[in-house]
Design an enzyme around this catalytic site. Structure first.
Site, mmCIF file in Angstrom:
data_model
loop_
_atom_site.group_PDB
_atom_site.id
_atom_site.type_symbol
_atom_site.label_atom_id
_atom_site.label_comp_id
_atom_site.label_asym_id
_atom_site.label_seq_id
_atom_site.Cartn_x
_atom_site.Cartn_y
_atom_site.Cartn_z
ATOM 1 N N CYS A 58 0.858 -1.172 0.000
ATOM 2 C CA CYS A 58 0.000 0.000 0.000
ATOM 3 C C CYS A 58 0.904 1.236 0.000
ATOM 4 C CB CYS A 58 -0.896 0.008 1.234
ATOM 5 S SG CYS A 58 -1.839 1.534 1.440
ATOM 6 N N ASP A 65 -0.294 -5.844 0.345
ATOM 7 C CA ASP A 65 -1.571 -6.141 -0.287
ATOM 8 C C ASP A 65 -1.403 -7.432 -1.064
ATOM 9 O OD1 ASP A 65 -3.110 -3.888 0.507
ATOM 10 O OD2 ASP A 65 -2.097 -2.672 -0.996
#
Length: 165
Positions: A58, A65
């Site tokens: 992120c 992620d």
């Protein structure tokens, strides 16, 4: 071209596959992508590549992620070599980008690399804060039948929604 010459030519086109030393890059690097010649360019056929363990960061929190990437394409002259794709996707590991940016960047890199007849990249990212994000990139060359595929796939993207996580 006979079968033996074809095999030799095809194996010379790729450098990562069969390498005794694989070097992993931890920052985005599109130069890792390699192609080989499509020996059936006169035919239309689908190639589907699933990257089930894709990971990036992120850009705001630096938290990882995770998701699945689905790459579908109709090849033209060049095709992406799968080990080079694996190494390229791995290079996103420490790259801080939003899901939508990742999918569009991958799509644009693959279009520039292969110049396919049609290509789509679908990201199925695992939920964060109870929301999963599924961005999609669509491309077609200028031929009407591929533009029609692009239009149909884009307009009907969520007829069969995918859920992960």
């Amino acid at each position: 071209m006979d079968s033996q010459n074809y095999k030799e030519k095809r194996t010379q086109e790729v450098t990562q596959l069969g390498s005794e030393h694989t070097e992993y890059k931890y920052e985005y690097d599109p130069t890792l992508l390699e192609t080989f010649e499509n020996v059936h360019p006169q035919m239309d056929y689908w190639v589907t590549l699933n990257a089930d363990e894709f990971s990036s960061l992120c850009p705001k929190t630096n938290q990882p992620d995770f998701g699945t990437l689905i790459i579908n394409y109709i090849p033209n002259i060049k095709m992406v070599e799968s080990k080079s794709l694996k190494l390229y996707l791995f290079s996103f590991l420490n790259s801080g980008e939003f899901h939508e940016d990742v999918v569009n960047k991958i799509g644009k890199d693959l279009v520039a690399l292969m110049e396919p007849k049609y290509l789509e990249v679908i990201g199925l990212f695992y939920p964060r804060g109870n929301i999963s994000i599924h961005p999609a990139f669509f491309y077609s060359n200028e031929e009407p039948k591929y533009k029609e595929i692009q239009k149909y796939r884009f307009l009907n993207r969520n007829l069969n929604p995918q859920r992960i996580g």
